[in-house]
Design a protein around this motif. Structure first.
Motif, PDB file in Angstrom:
ATOM      1  N   HIS A   1       0.829  -1.217   0.000  1.00 12.12           N
ATOM      2  CA  HIS A   1       0.000   0.000   0.000  1.00 12.12           C
ATOM      3  C   HIS A   1       0.855   1.256   0.000  1.00 12.12           C
ATOM      4  O   HIS A   1       2.056   1.224   0.288  1.00 12.12           O
ATOM      5  CB  HIS A   1      -0.921   0.019   1.225  1.00 12.12           C
ATOM      6  N   HIS A   2       0.172   2.369  -0.252  1.00 10.03           N
ATOM      7  CA  HIS A   2       0.773   3.702  -0.134  1.00 10.03           C
ATOM      8  C   HIS A   2       1.219   3.934   1.316  1.00 10.03           C
ATOM      9  O   HIS A   2       0.609   3.386   2.254  1.00 10.03           O
ATOM     10  CB  HIS A   2      -0.245   4.769  -0.563  1.00 10.03           C
ATOM     11  N   PRO A   3       2.257   4.746   1.519  1.00  9.06           N
ATOM     12  CA  PRO A   3       2.819   4.889   2.874  1.00  9.06           C
ATOM     13  C   PRO A   3       2.008   5.786   3.808  1.00  9.06           C
ATOM     14  O   PRO A   3       2.387   5.954   4.970  1.00  9.06           O
ATOM     15  CB  PRO A   3       4.203   5.491   2.605  1.00  9.06           C
ATOM     16  N   ASP A   4       0.873   6.341   3.333  1.00  6.58           N
ATOM     17  CA  ASP A   4       0.033   7.165   4.214  1.00  6.58           C
ATOM     18  C   ASP A   4      -1.036   6.329   4.919  1.00  6.58           C
ATOM     19  O   ASP A   4      -1.828   6.862   5.701  1.00  6.58           O
ATOM     20  CB  ASP A   4      -0.618   8.297   3.400  1.00  6.58           C
TER      21      ASP A   4
ATOM     22  N   SER B   1      -3.353  -4.703   6.104  1.00  2.34           N
ATOM     23  CA  SER B   1      -4.575  -4.117   5.555  1.00  2.34           C
ATOM     24  C   SER B   1      -5.787  -4.964   5.960  1.00  2.34           C
ATOM     25  O   SER B   1      -5.663  -6.161   6.258  1.00  2.34           O
ATOM     26  CB  SER B   1      -4.484  -4.076   4.026  1.00  2.34           C
ATOM     27  N   GLY B   2      -6.961  -4.319   5.919  1.00  2.00           N
ATOM     28  CA  GLY B   2      -8.194  -5.059   6.211  1.00  2.00           C
ATOM     29  C   GLY B   2      -8.395  -6.189   5.216  1.00  2.00           C
ATOM     30  O   GLY B   2      -8.848  -7.283   5.582  1.00  2.00           O
ATOM     31  N   THR B   3      -8.039  -5.939   3.978  1.00  2.00           N
ATOM     32  CA  THR B   3      -8.198  -6.970   2.937  1.00  2.00           C
ATOM     33  C   THR B   3      -7.316  -8.179   3.230  1.00  2.00           C
ATOM     34  O   THR B   3      -7.766  -9.327   3.142  1.00  2.00           O
ATOM     35  CB  THR B   3      -7.816  -6.382   1.561  1.00  2.00           C
ATOM     36  N   ALA B   4      -6.055  -7.914   3.591  1.00  2.00           N
ATOM     37  CA  ALA B   4      -5.125  -9.019   3.842  1.00  2.00           C
ATOM     38  C   ALA B   4      -5.544  -9.818   5.073  1.00  2.00           C
ATOM     39  O   ALA B   4      -5.475 -11.059   5.077  1.00  2.00           O
ATOM     40  CB  ALA B   4      -3.711  -8.474   4.021  1.00  2.00           C
TER      41      ALA B   4
ATOM     42  N   LEU C   1      -0.807   2.184  -4.583  1.00  2.00           N
ATOM     43  CA  LEU C   1      -2.111   2.486  -3.972  1.00  2.00           C
ATOM     44  C   LEU C   1      -2.501   1.282  -3.112  1.00  2.00           C
ATOM     45  O   LEU C   1      -2.262   1.294  -1.904  1.00  2.00           O
ATOM     46  CB  LEU C   1      -3.168   2.806  -5.030  1.00  2.00           C
ATOM     47  N   ALA C   2      -3.071   0.236  -3.704  1.00  2.00           N
ATOM     48  CA  ALA C   2      -3.508  -0.930  -2.924  1.00  2.00           C
ATOM     49  C   ALA C   2      -3.326  -2.187  -3.766  1.00  2.00           C
ATOM     50  O   ALA C   2      -3.924  -2.300  -4.841  1.00  2.00           O
ATOM     51  CB  ALA C   2      -4.964  -0.773  -2.517  1.00  2.00           C
ATOM     52  N   HIS C   3      -2.529  -3.117  -3.251  1.00  2.00           N
ATOM     53  CA  HIS C   3      -2.145  -4.294  -4.028  1.00  2.00           C
ATOM     54  C   HIS C   3      -2.055  -5.500  -3.085  1.00  2.00           C
ATOM     55  O   HIS C   3      -1.740  -5.330  -1.912  1.00  2.00           O
ATOM     56  CB  HIS C   3      -0.788  -4.072  -4.702  1.00  2.00           C
ATOM     57  N   GLN C   4      -2.297  -6.664  -3.628  1.00  2.00           N
ATOM     58  CA  GLN C   4      -2.169  -7.856  -2.783  1.00  2.00           C
ATOM     59  C   GLN C   4      -1.747  -9.056  -3.610  1.00  2.00           C
ATOM     60  O   GLN C   4      -2.217  -9.247  -4.732  1.00  2.00           O
ATOM     61  CB  GLN C   4      -3.499  -8.161  -2.088  1.00  2.00           C
ATOM     62  N   GLN C   5      -0.863  -9.856  -3.031  1.00  2.00           N
ATOM     63  CA  GLN C   5      -0.484 -11.131  -3.630  1.00  2.00           C
ATOM     64  C   GLN C   5      -0.719 -12.235  -2.617  1.00  2.00           C
ATOM     65  O   GLN C   5      -0.302 -12.107  -1.468  1.00  2.00           O
ATOM     66  CB  GLN C   5       1.011 -11.143  -3.974  1.00  2.00           C
TER      67      GLN C   5
ATOM     68  N   MET D   1      -5.221   0.567  -9.009  1.00  2.00           N
ATOM     69  CA  MET D   1      -4.338   1.657  -9.454  1.00  2.00           C
ATOM     70  C   MET D   1      -4.960   3.030  -9.211  1.00  2.00           C
ATOM     71  O   MET D   1      -4.289   4.039  -9.349  1.00  2.00           O
ATOM     72  CB  MET D   1      -4.033   1.500 -10.943  1.00  2.00           C
ATOM     73  N   HIS D   2      -6.274   3.043  -8.896  1.00  2.00           N
ATOM     74  CA  HIS D   2      -6.977   4.314  -8.696  1.00  2.00           C
ATOM     75  C   HIS D   2      -8.136   4.065  -7.730  1.00  2.00           C
ATOM     76  O   HIS D   2      -8.712   2.955  -7.712  1.00  2.00           O
ATOM     77  CB  HIS D   2      -7.511   4.841 -10.034  1.00  2.00           C
ATOM     78  N   HIS D   3      -8.474   5.101  -6.954  1.00  2.00           N
ATOM     79  CA  HIS D   3      -9.603   4.935  -6.028  1.00  2.00           C
ATOM     80  C   HIS D   3     -10.922   4.698  -6.772  1.00  2.00           C
ATOM     81  O   HIS D   3     -11.883   4.241  -6.165  1.00  2.00           O
ATOM     82  CB  HIS D   3      -9.705   6.155  -5.101  1.00  2.00           C
ATOM     83  N   ARG D   4     -10.956   4.980  -8.062  1.00  2.00           N
ATOM     84  CA  ARG D   4     -12.181   4.688  -8.824  1.00  2.00           C
ATOM     85  C   ARG D   4     -12.504   3.191  -8.789  1.00  2.00           C
ATOM     86  O   ARG D   4     -13.650   2.794  -8.966  1.00  2.00           O
ATOM     87  CB  ARG D   4     -12.033   5.155 -10.273  1.00  2.00           C
ATOM     88  N   SER D   5     -11.471   2.353  -8.585  1.00  2.00           N
ATOM     89  CA  SER D   5     -11.706   0.899  -8.570  1.00  2.00           C
ATOM     90  C   SER D   5     -12.675   0.487  -7.470  1.00  2.00           C
ATOM     91  O   SER D   5     -13.285  -0.583  -7.542  1.00  2.00           O
ATOM     92  CB  SER D   5     -10.388   0.139  -8.397  1.00  2.00           C
ATOM     93  N   PHE D   6     -12.811   1.311  -6.437  1.00  2.00           N
ATOM     94  CA  PHE D   6     -13.673   0.950  -5.312  1.00  2.00           C
ATOM     95  C   PHE D   6     -15.122   1.434  -5.492  1.00  2.00           C
ATOM     96  O   PHE D   6     -15.997   1.078  -4.710  1.00  2.00           O
ATOM     97  CB  PHE D   6     -13.109   1.545  -4.007  1.00  2.00           C
TER      98      PHE D   6
END
Ligand SMILES: NC(=O)C1=CN([C@@H]2O[C@H](COP(=O)(O)OP(=O)(O)OC[C@H]3O[C@@H](n4cnc5c(N)ncnc54)[C@H](O)[C@@H]3O)[C@@H](O)[C@H]2O)C=CC1
Ligand SMILES: O=C(O)C1=N[C@H](C(=O)O)C[C@H](O)C1
Length: 250
Positions: free
Chosen positions: A135-138, A144-147, A196-200, A217-222
Motif C-alpha cells: 500500500h501507499h505509505p500514508d 490491511s483489512g483486505t489481507a 495504492l492498494a495491491h495484494q499477492q 491503481m486508482h480509487h475509482r476501482s472501489f
C-alpha cells in the motif's frame, strides 16, 4: 422513483472524496451530506440520510456506526480495523435496531473480492500459503483489512479441509521477519510511495507455486462496489460482512 438519500463520512479523505463524486454522479442517489472530522453527526438526521458511507479511520468508525445504527440509518463501511471485539460490539448495537443494515466491506473492488474468493478456493490444495499486501505509505493500519480478511478466509478453508500446519523450519528470526501471524497465515505488509492498494497471495506445493495478484491503481476501482453496497444494504437488515455477499459468485 425516489432517489436514495446518501451521506459520506470522511468526505475529504482519499477514498471519501472519490465516493462523494461517485454518489453525485449516480442517477438513483442524492448526496445529502458530506461530512469531515469536525462536522456534527446530527447533520445525518437533519438531512434525512437513508444510507451513510463510512470511510474515516479505525479510531472513528465505531462511534460513527453507533450513532447511525441508533438512528436507524443504514451504513456501508469501508473503514478498516475490524476485530472480533468490534464485531461483537456492533452486533449488540444492531440487536437493538434490527431493521438497520450494515455492510462491512474489507475491499470494494470487484477484482480484490474475486482474488480473495480464488485464494479461499485454492487454499486447501497447497502446503504453504502466505499473503503480501502492498500500500501507499500514508495508510495508518497494517496489515490491511483486505489481507487480514483474506488470511482468515484461507485459514478457515484449510481448517475445514483438515490441512496440516504449514511447513516452516525457521528457528531464529528478527522480529517481524516472518510477517504477522493471522490465524496461522503469515501476512507481510509493504508501504511504498507510488503504490495504492495491491495484494499477492502466494500458494506453494511440491514443485509448483500459484500467485493470485490484484492491483488497485486508482480509487475509482472501489466505486462500483460502494454504489452496489448502498443499493443493497437498504434491504439487508443486520450485518453483512464482505461485498461478495451482494455479488452472485456461485
Ligand atoms: N474497503 C475498501 O475498499 C477501502 C477501504 N479504505 C479504508 O478507508 C479508510 C479511509 O482511507 P483513506 O481515505 O485512505 O484515509 P484518509 O486519511 O485519506 O481519509 C480519512 C478521512 O476521514 C476523516 N475523519 C476522521 N475521523 C472522522 C470522523 N469522526 N468523522 C468524519 N470524518 C472523519 C479524516 O479527516 C480524513 O479526511 C481506511 O480505513 C482505509 O483502509 C480505503 C480504500 C478502499
Ligand atoms: O487504505 C487503503 O488504501 C485501503 N484500505 C483497505 C484495506 O486496508 O484493505 C482496502 C484497500 O486495500 C485500500
Amino acid at each position: 422513483m425516489s432517489k436514495l438519500r446518501v451521506a459520506v463520512l470522511g468526505a475529504k479523505g482519499r477514498i471519501g472524496s472519490e465516493a462523494v463524486r461517485a454518489v453525485e454522479a449516480a442517477d438513483d442517489m442524492e448526496l445529502v451530506a458530506a461530512l469531515g472530522r469536525d462536522d456534527k453527526l446530527e447533520t445525518l438526521v437533519e438531512s434525512k440520510a437513508q444510507v451513510v458511507v463510512e470511510l474515516t479511520t479505525p479510531a472513528s468508525v465505531m462511534g460513527n456506526l453507533d450513532f447511525c445504527v441508533r438512528h436507524g440509518i443504514h451504513v456501508v463501511v469501508g473503514t478498516t480495523g475490524w476485530t472480533d471485539e468490534r464485531l461483537a460490539q456492533l452486533g449488540t448495537s444492531l440487536a437493538a435496531s434490527p431493521e438497520t443494515g450494515v455492510l462491512i466491506a474489507p475491499n470494494f473492488s470487484i477484482g480484490a473480492v474475486l482474488g480473495m474468493k480464488f485464494a479461499q478456493q485454492a487454499a486447501r490444495y497447497f502446503e504453504s500459503v502466505e499473503v503480501i499486501e502492498l500500500h501507499h505509505p500514508d495508510k495508518v493500519d497494517a496489515p490491511s483489512g483486505t489481507a487480514t480478511r483474506t488470511a482468515q478466509l484461507i485459514a478457515t478453508a484449510r481448517a475445514e479441509a483438515g490441512c496440516a500446519p504449514q511447513p516452516d523450519a525457521t528457528v531464529t528470526a528478527l522480529d517481524g521477519a516472518r510477517g504477522a501471524n493471522v490465524d496461522g497465515v503469515p501476512v507481510h505488509s509493504i508501504r511504498l510511495r507510488g503504490l495504492l492498494a495491491h495484494q499477492q497471495v502466494l500458494l506453494g506445493g511440491e514443485g509448483e507455486t500459484l500467485t493470485i495478484r490484484h492491483d488497485s491503481m486508482h480509487h475509482r476501482s472501489f466505486m462500483p462496489g460502494i454504489l452496489l453496497g448502498v443499493r443493497r444494504v437498504v434491504s439487508a437488515p443486520g450485518l453483512t460482512y464482505g461485498l461478495e455477499n451482494f455479488l452472485d459468485l456461485g
